[in-house]
Enzyme design. Structure first.
Site, PDB file in Angstrom:
ATOM      1  N   HIS A  22      32.158  37.971  72.972  1.00  0.00           N
ATOM      2  CA  HIS A  22      33.233  37.041  73.387  1.00  0.00           C
ATOM      3  C   HIS A  22      34.637  37.417  72.894  1.00  0.00           C
ATOM      4  O   HIS A  22      35.115  36.906  71.911  1.00  0.00           O
ATOM      5  CB  HIS A  22      32.899  35.575  73.095  1.00  0.00           C
ATOM      6  CG  HIS A  22      32.358  35.237  71.737  1.00  0.00           C
ATOM      7  ND1 HIS A  22      32.897  35.701  70.564  1.00  0.00           N
ATOM      8  CD2 HIS A  22      31.331  34.410  71.383  1.00  0.00           C
ATOM      9  CE1 HIS A  22      32.229  35.203  69.553  1.00  0.00           C
ATOM     10  NE2 HIS A  22      31.271  34.430  70.009  1.00  0.00           N
ATOM     11  N   ARG A  71      50.814  48.336  59.925  1.00  0.00           N
ATOM     12  CA  ARG A  71      49.963  47.541  60.819  1.00  0.00           C
ATOM     13  C   ARG A  71      48.586  48.167  60.948  1.00  0.00           C
ATOM     14  O   ARG A  71      48.477  49.392  61.151  1.00  0.00           O
ATOM     15  CB  ARG A  71      50.614  47.426  62.198  1.00  0.00           C
ATOM     16  CG  ARG A  71      51.811  46.509  62.195  1.00  0.00           C
ATOM     17  CD  ARG A  71      52.425  46.315  63.566  1.00  0.00           C
ATOM     18  NE  ARG A  71      53.530  45.365  63.445  1.00  0.00           N
ATOM     19  CZ  ARG A  71      54.762  45.702  63.071  1.00  0.00           C
ATOM     20  NH1 ARG A  71      55.063  46.959  62.825  1.00  0.00           N
ATOM     21  NH2 ARG A  71      55.686  44.778  62.945  1.00  0.00           N
ATOM     22  N   ASP A 118      35.927  30.073  81.040  1.00  0.00           N
ATOM     23  CA  ASP A 118      35.821  28.661  81.440  1.00  0.00           C
ATOM     24  C   ASP A 118      37.194  28.016  81.630  1.00  0.00           C
ATOM     25  O   ASP A 118      37.295  26.825  81.921  1.00  0.00           O
ATOM     26  CB  ASP A 118      34.975  27.861  80.437  1.00  0.00           C
ATOM     27  CG  ASP A 118      35.619  27.744  79.064  1.00  0.00           C
ATOM     28  OD1 ASP A 118      36.638  28.424  78.819  1.00  0.00           O
ATOM     29  OD2 ASP A 118      35.104  26.969  78.242  1.00  0.00           O
ATOM     30  N   GLY A 119      38.259  28.811  81.438  1.00  0.00           N
ATOM     31  CA  GLY A 119      39.604  28.279  81.627  1.00  0.00           C
ATOM     32  C   GLY A 119      40.158  27.596  80.386  1.00  0.00           C
ATOM     33  O   GLY A 119      41.360  27.349  80.301  1.00  0.00           O
ATOM     34  N   HIS A 120      39.303  27.299  79.430  1.00  0.00           N
ATOM     35  CA  HIS A 120      39.724  26.661  78.183  1.00  0.00           C
ATOM     36  C   HIS A 120      39.797  27.683  77.046  1.00  0.00           C
ATOM     37  O   HIS A 120      40.801  27.747  76.339  1.00  0.00           O
ATOM     38  CB  HIS A 120      38.738  25.554  77.781  1.00  0.00           C
ATOM     39  CG  HIS A 120      38.671  24.431  78.756  1.00  0.00           C
ATOM     40  ND1 HIS A 120      39.496  23.337  78.697  1.00  0.00           N
ATOM     41  CD2 HIS A 120      37.873  24.241  79.831  1.00  0.00           C
ATOM     42  CE1 HIS A 120      39.197  22.506  79.677  1.00  0.00           C
ATOM     43  NE2 HIS A 120      38.219  23.030  80.388  1.00  0.00           N
ATOM     44  N   HIS A 121      38.727  28.459  76.867  1.00  0.00           N
ATOM     45  CA  HIS A 121      38.707  29.423  75.764  1.00  0.00           C
ATOM     46  C   HIS A 121      39.811  30.465  75.901  1.00  0.00           C
ATOM     47  O   HIS A 121      40.367  30.915  74.901  1.00  0.00           O
ATOM     48  CB  HIS A 121      37.335  30.112  75.680  1.00  0.00           C
ATOM     49  CG  HIS A 121      36.281  29.265  75.032  1.00  0.00           C
ATOM     50  ND1 HIS A 121      35.678  28.219  75.685  1.00  0.00           N
ATOM     51  CD2 HIS A 121      35.748  29.292  73.787  1.00  0.00           C
ATOM     52  CE1 HIS A 121      34.800  27.645  74.853  1.00  0.00           C
ATOM     53  NE2 HIS A 121      34.831  28.275  73.706  1.00  0.00           N
ATOM     54  N   ASP A 174      28.429  31.370  77.183  1.00  0.00           N
ATOM     55  CA  ASP A 174      28.324  30.946  75.772  1.00  0.00           C
ATOM     56  C   ASP A 174      28.096  29.431  75.749  1.00  0.00           C
ATOM     57  O   ASP A 174      28.586  28.722  74.869  1.00  0.00           O
ATOM     58  CB  ASP A 174      29.599  31.331  74.997  1.00  0.00           C
ATOM     59  CG  ASP A 174      29.400  31.301  73.481  1.00  0.00           C
ATOM     60  OD1 ASP A 174      28.274  31.016  73.028  1.00  0.00           O
ATOM     61  OD2 ASP A 174      30.381  31.542  72.758  1.00  0.00           O
ATOM     62  N   ALA A 208      33.633  23.168  70.775  1.00  0.00           N
ATOM     63  CA  ALA A 208      32.265  23.167  70.249  1.00  0.00           C
ATOM     64  C   ALA A 208      31.391  24.090  71.086  1.00  0.00           C
ATOM     65  O   ALA A 208      30.189  24.153  70.889  1.00  0.00           O
ATOM     66  CB  ALA A 208      31.705  21.748  70.242  1.00  0.00           C
TER      67      ALA A 208
HETATM   68 ZN   LIG Z   1      29.937  33.382  68.854  1.00  0.00          ZN
END
Ligand SMILES: [Zn+2]
Length: 403
Positions: free
Chosen positions: A217, A232, A253-256, A279, A328
């Site tokens: 992810h 750096r 999902d458009g949020h993450h 996920d 969550a």
């Molecule tokens: Zn994870």
């Protein structure tokens, strides 16, 4: 005597056939073509005019759905999850465990191992994805920090020996013993994925040499640029975007991730090296509301904060902790992710489908039988409409869901 889907737009997804035909016999696809394809008269026709047809979606990172979690460690919960995700077009999935006491992980793996012999119904359970406990504490995310540890050779050898269902492992390669763990996974042909990791760019190169080839992810649970004495140090994020040798997955999902970051990942990796994953937790398929999931108060909603890049359409749900401080987990099914790739990230439909089918099949080493509509491949198919609403899901030649 088999059946064929006729009249729809078929994404193989290396080609688009419109209208196209896909012919299924027993558990295999035996022919795919345009409207001129000759199909025997004994073959039953299913008219899918006006719909899209593609390989079934392959979700290589799923924790739950339909109110159930993989960590419950029962065949009933696995069945509920498989049925929930089949309604979103998923035909193949990896049941993903969480960082927990060893006996709880073993209980979950026992249930997965058992379920592999007895068909569950719904999406086909391909095996287990061990997500944790060998993670870096600074990148724990929603993984329980109490049970994080360094890779323990005798412990993981015992797990891998006892549970051949393990097809994928996420771990932090920079931990003591992390590279040795990667080499053990490579020797066994298990997909080794860099996850919840605080590695530097140099450490990612070492991980690649030790057999890690995928990154869990992207943007969640990983290091990015840090400064030390004015200099750096690139992290897992930059290494993933830069190195063609690494594949990755994104929670679209458009949020993450906002659309800009989804587009950045696709621009850097190409649709051949990044797949989508849900996920998803138990909240997937439940709809909006307040729930108790895994001992946590969770709210499922489609609200986003003021000033966010996009207003998400109704039904684009995510699960948040009750105080809305953190996610969550996702509440999505795969069809929603494909919709977001098109409607939010602006990808051509056939490319979005590829990221949910052919690309995850290749990442997981399944491309000899899944992820592509071609003669000889498993008859895993999904039929969906222009709003990405799933009409029919077919697993190995059997209709497991029909709207
Ligand atoms: Zn994870």
């Amino acid at each position: 005597m088999g059946f064929c889907l006729v009249g729809g737009t078929v994404f193989t997804p290396l080609r688009t056939l419109s209208p196209g035909v896909a012919v299924v016999e027993e558990d295999r696809i035996i022919a795919v073509g345009d409207e001129h394809l000759k199909v025997g008269s004994s073959v039953r026709e299913i008219d899918v005019s006006g719909f899209y047809v593609s390989p079934g979606f392959i979700d290589i990172h799923v924790h739950g759905g339909g109110g159930h979690d993989v960590m419950e460690g029962s065949s009933e919960s696995l069945k509920a999850i498989a049925e929930t995700h089949a309604r979103g077009g998923t035909t193949t999935w990896l049941a993903t465990t969480l960082t927990a006491p060893l006996d709880q992980i073993q209980k979950a793996l026992q249930a997965i191992e058992k379920a592999m012999d007895t068909p569950l119904g719904g999406a086909k359970l391909l095996g287990a994805h061990l997500e944790g406990p060998y993670f870096h504490p600074e990148q724990a995310g929603a993984q329980n920090p109490t049970y994080l540890k360094h890779p323990d050779l005798s412990e993981y050898k015992e797990l891998l020996d006892s549970f051949p269902c393990i097809k994928r492992v996420s771990a932090a390669p920079e931990l003591p013993g992390g590279l040795e763990f990667g080499r053990e996974l490579r020797r066994r042909g298990i997909l080794a994925s860099i996850g919840h990791s605080n590695a530097t760019y140099q450490q990612v190169l070492e991980a690649l040499e030790a057999g890690f080839s995928h990154v869990t992810h992207i943007y969640s649970g990983m290091s990015s640029v840090r400064r030390f004495k004015a200099y750096r140090f690139a992290g897992v994020l930059e290494a993933t975007l830069l190195l063609n040798e690494l594949t990755t997955e994104m929670i679209a999902d458009g949020h993450h991730l906002p659309p800009s970051l989804m587009r950045l990942v696709v621009k850097a990796k190409g649709t051949e090296r990044v797949c989508v994953v849900t996920d998803a937790i138990a909240a997937a398929g439940l709809g909006p509301g307040r729930y108790q999931l895994g001992g946590l108060d969770v709210v499922v909603e489609d609200e986003v904060p003021d000033g966010y890049e996009v207003h998400l359409s109704k039904g684009n749900y995510v699960a948040k902790l009750a105080d809305r401080r953190a996610f969550a987990g996702s509440a999505a099914t795969m069809n929603m992710l494909v919709r977001n790739l098109v409607n939010l990230a602006g990808l051509p439909l056939v490319e979005a489908v590829k990221m949910a089918t052919w690309t995850p099949a290749r990442i997981l080493g399944l491309s000899h039988e899944k992820g592509l509509l071609a003669p000889g491949m498993k008859a895993d198919l999904v039929v969906f409409d222009e709003t990405f609403d799933v009409q029919m899901t077919i697993v190995e030649g059997k209709i497991v869901y029909q709207k």
